[in-house]
Design a protein around this motif. Structure first.
Motif, short mmCIF file in Angstrom:
data_model
loop_
_atom_site.label_atom_id
_atom_site.label_comp_id
_atom_site.label_asym_id
_atom_site.label_seq_id
_atom_site.Cartn_x
_atom_site.Cartn_y
_atom_site.Cartn_z
N ALA A 154 0.81 -1.22 0.00
CA ALA A 154 0.00 0.00 0.00
C ALA A 154 0.84 1.27 0.00
N GLY A 155 2.17 1.09 -0.09
CA GLY A 155 3.05 2.25 -0.09
C GLY A 155 3.33 2.82 1.29
N GLN A 156 2.98 2.07 2.34
CA GLN A 156 3.19 2.52 3.71
C GLN A 156 4.55 2.00 4.22
N SER A 157 5.62 2.44 3.58
CA SER A 157 6.97 2.04 3.98
C SER A 157 7.92 3.18 3.67
N VAL A 158 9.08 3.15 4.29
CA VAL A 158 10.08 4.20 4.09
C VAL A 158 11.44 3.57 3.87
N ALA A 159 12.35 4.35 3.33
CA ALA A 159 13.74 3.91 3.13
C ALA A 159 14.58 4.35 4.32
N PRO A 160 15.68 3.65 4.59
CA PRO A 160 16.53 4.04 5.74
C PRO A 160 17.07 5.46 5.62
N GLY A 161 17.28 5.92 4.40
CA GLY A 161 17.83 7.26 4.22
C GLY A 161 16.80 8.36 4.23
N ALA A 162 15.52 7.99 4.32
CA ALA A 162 14.47 9.01 4.40
C ALA A 162 14.54 9.73 5.74
N THR A 163 13.95 10.92 5.80
CA THR A 163 13.94 11.68 7.05
C THR A 163 12.66 11.40 7.82
N LEU A 164 12.69 11.75 9.09
CA LEU A 164 11.48 11.59 9.89
C LEU A 164 10.35 12.48 9.37
N GLU A 165 10.69 13.60 8.76
CA GLU A 165 9.67 14.46 8.18
C GLU A 165 8.89 13.70 7.11
N GLN A 166 9.60 12.96 6.27
CA GLN A 166 8.94 12.17 5.22
C GLN A 166 8.14 11.01 5.81
N ALA A 167 8.67 10.43 6.89
CA ALA A 167 7.99 9.28 7.48
C ALA A 167 6.74 9.69 8.25
N MET A 168 6.76 10.83 8.92
CA MET A 168 5.63 11.24 9.75
C MET A 168 4.37 11.49 8.92
N VAL A 169 4.56 11.84 7.65
CA VAL A 169 3.40 12.06 6.79
C VAL A 169 2.60 10.78 6.61
N LEU A 170 3.29 9.64 6.69
CA LEU A 170 2.63 8.35 6.47
C LEU A 170 1.86 7.86 7.69
N PHE A 171 2.16 8.43 8.84
CA PHE A 171 1.43 8.04 10.04
C PHE A 171 0.10 8.79 10.11
N GLN A 172 -0.96 8.09 9.93
CA GLN A 172 -2.30 8.66 10.00
C GLN A 172 -3.01 8.12 11.25
N PRO A 173 -4.05 8.81 11.72
CA PRO A 173 -4.75 8.35 12.93
C PRO A 173 -5.25 6.91 12.84
N ASP A 174 -5.67 6.49 11.66
CA ASP A 174 -6.23 5.14 11.53
C ASP A 174 -5.26 4.15 10.91
N SER A 175 -3.97 4.55 10.77
CA SER A 175 -2.99 3.65 10.16
C SER A 175 -2.30 2.82 11.23
N ALA A 176 -1.44 1.91 10.78
CA ALA A 176 -0.69 1.06 11.72
C ALA A 176 0.26 1.90 12.55
N ASP A 177 0.68 1.33 13.68
CA ASP A 177 1.57 2.05 14.57
C ASP A 177 3.04 1.89 14.19
N TYR A 178 3.29 1.32 13.04
CA TYR A 178 4.67 1.17 12.61
C TYR A 178 4.73 1.23 11.09
N LEU A 179 5.95 1.49 10.57
CA LEU A 179 6.20 1.50 9.14
C LEU A 179 7.36 0.55 8.84
N PRO A 180 7.23 -0.33 7.88
CA PRO A 180 8.37 -1.15 7.46
C PRO A 180 9.44 -0.27 6.83
N VAL A 181 10.67 -0.56 7.14
CA VAL A 181 11.80 0.17 6.55
C VAL A 181 12.48 -0.78 5.57
N ILE A 182 12.44 -0.43 4.30
CA ILE A 182 12.99 -1.32 3.27
C ILE A 182 14.04 -0.56 2.46
N ALA A 183 15.06 -1.28 2.04
CA ALA A 183 16.14 -0.71 1.25
C ALA A 183 16.17 -1.36 -0.12
#
Length: 536
Positions: A470-499
């Motif tokens: 679903a596109g709910q993942s981030v890369a290790p080199g991404a910033t927390l600013e980019q990752a925080m956008v993916l955290f929504q109130p009804d989304s999972a409490d974690y994001l997979p980090v894939i390289a």
């Protein structure tokens, strides 16, 4: 005392050395401008406008073109984007890079700005001096392996020493470093910055003595209750003029970039083309060439007519836009002083003609206008007000200057991102104007916060497949600013980090997990650390 004072004394001694070094750099830069200007135009900056009137037209065109060509070659060789580094880069270094700036690019930018100011560019010397001082503090920080807090404090010391030496203004130099560069007034940083500022001032006075940059014809006088409305209006007018100056520069930069792309022009030719335009302007209006202190002094002493004051202010804005649009280098502070003094003088002529029996001198309005436009451009009402006082030595007109400065700064900050420098950063996508809470997340990579896949209780890759799909993942080199956008109130409490896979072949590599709670905790810790630094 035994535990804490030795370290403080050592740091204050270091601040003294850095302030003196920055002061010498500012002095050398100023003297180099005078020598190079003397070489190409036969005079120094103090009488440049007068001498240019007697030079042949072809010389007025040739010098800026050759200067622009040399600038273009330097910037093309030593900077990644072919443009000079400015005060905006120093502010970015203080906020995001632990008080450090690019040294090689900084030195190249200083040389390019030196050539620009000396050969026909319509900019100032203060911006390049600030960045040159920042390269000195960066060099020291790298060798001493300073942490971010120490690096920022040393950067403030270097900037204070350079500004003080450039203006012979120790009070304003210290406050400029705190208000514009560090953007806080931490008590712990105040003492070393003041020491550095005094050191820079001493360096200036060893060469030039205790004289002020501008000499007013007579002490300012002000009937506060009668003339206050006029200075309120002047503040609003100055704010509009500052906005026009800044927007003209940004528009010229966009136009220059557009023309360069559409025509396929080499980027090292861009400053030379701007130099050609500046040479054509100088044939009819030589007053706009260089720093412009002669014209500014003429405005402050009332030696210009209303027509000349208005015309020179408009042409100066055009010339500044051409110089910046052509990426020729230099600073914006001196041009804003000149435009402000000319605008204030024109306003004062109107005001005193309407109310001749209750108005002060026209030059008082020129002084207030100079401070108001410069403060709005820099977004620094406190330090700019003090710089105006220390440049002129006239402390009796404080009410007029402060009134105009407050209104102009308030108006301009509603249109641009608080200042010329912060708007420059905003145009690059660096958002510092809203404060630490807006940019801190962009400074931390996900790799520093994630929990590796071996962490107990971490979800296995199959459990995260749906999120990845679903596109709910981030890369290790991404910033927390980019990752925080993916955290929504009804989304999972974690994001997979894939390289990405090695050699780009195969499925993505599951590195670990970024938990919402960890991200928020890291953000809270950064805010706490920033608050602690700003309230030391």
């Amino acid at each position: 005392m035994r535990v804490r004072w030795p370290a403080k004394l050592w740091f204050w001694c270091l601040a003294l050395v850095i302030g003196a070094a920055a002061g010498f750099a500012a002095l050398l830069f100023r003297l180099s401008i005078d020598r190079l200007t003397l070489l190409v135009y036969g005079t120094d900056g103090r009488t440049l406008a007068t001498v240019l009137n007697g030079l042949p037209w072809w010389w007025l065109i040739t010098v800026p073109v050759v200067g622009g060509l040399v600038v273009g070659l330097i910037l093309d060789r030593f900077t990644p984007n072919g443009s000079v580094h400015t005060v905006a880069d120093v502010i970015e270094g203080a906020a995001l890079n632990g008080g450090r700036v690019a040294v090689k690019e900084g030195v190249a930018s200083a040389v390019a700005s030196l050539i620009t100011v000396s050969t026909g560019g319509s900019t100032g010397r203060e911006g390049p001096v600030v960045h040159l001082a920042a390269t000195i503090s960066t060099w020291v920080c790298v060798r001493l392996r300073c942490d971010g807090v120490t690096g920022r404090d040393l950067l403030g010391c270097a900037v204070a020493g350079a500004v003080s030496a450039s203006f012979n203004a120790p009070i304003a130099g210290a406050l400029f470093a705190l208000e514009v560069v560090l953007r806080h007034f931490a008590l712990n940083a105040f003492a070393p910055i003041v020491i550095a500022s005094v050191a820079g001032t001493v360096i200036n006075r060893l060469e030039f003595g205790g004289v002020t940059e501008f000499v007013l014809p007579e002490p300012g006088s002000l009937d506060f209750y009668v003339e206050l409305p006029a200075f309120l209006v002047l503040g609003l007018v100055s704010g509009l003029i500052a906005i026009a100056l800044m927007l003209a520069v940004f528009w010229a930069e966009d136009v220059g970039t557009y023309i360069t792309r559409r025509t396929g022009m080499k980027r090292w030719l861009r400053p030379a083309f701007a130099g050609l335009l500046m040479g054509l302007v100088a044939i009819w209006f030589p007053h706009v060439i260089g720093v412009g202190y002669q014209t500014t002094a003429s405005a402050l002493t009332g030696q210009l007519t209303f027509h000349d004051a208005v015309l020179f202010a408009v042409i100066k804005c055009v010339a500044v836009a051409i110089t910046f649009g052509g990426r020729m280098g230099g600073g914006v502070f001196s041009p804003s002083l000149m435009v402000g003094a000319l605008s204030g003088l024109a306003f004062g002529m109107v005001a005193t003609s309407i109310f001749p029996h209750v108005s002060g001198s026209e030059t008082l309005y020129a002084l207030a206008g100079m401070g108001a436009v410069a403060a709005a451009v820099l977004g620094a009402p406190i330090s700019t007000t003090l710089i105006v006082f220390e440049l002129t030595g006239d402390w009796q007109t404080g009410l007029a200057v402060m009134t105009a400065v407050s209104l102009s700064t308030a108006l301009a900050s509603r249109v641009v991102e608080r200042s010329f420098f912060l708007t420059q950063l905003e145009r690059r996508g660096v958002r510092l104007s809203a404060g630490p809470q807006a940019y801190l997340l962009a400074t931390v990579p996900v790799s520093e916060v994630l929990r590796k896949r071996s962490y107990p209780g971490a979800p296995f890759p199959p459990e995260s497949a749906a999120l990845i799909g679903a596109g709910q993942s981030v890369a290790p080199g991404a910033t927390l600013e980019q990752a925080m956008v993916l955290f929504q109130p009804d989304s999972a409490d974690y994001l997979p980090v894939i390289a990405a896979p090695a050699q780009g072949v195969g499925p993505p590599v599951y590195v670990g997990t970024l938990y919402r709670a960890d991200a928020f905790m890291a953000y809270a810790n950064m805010l706490a650390a920033t608050a602690a630094e700003e309230h030391r």
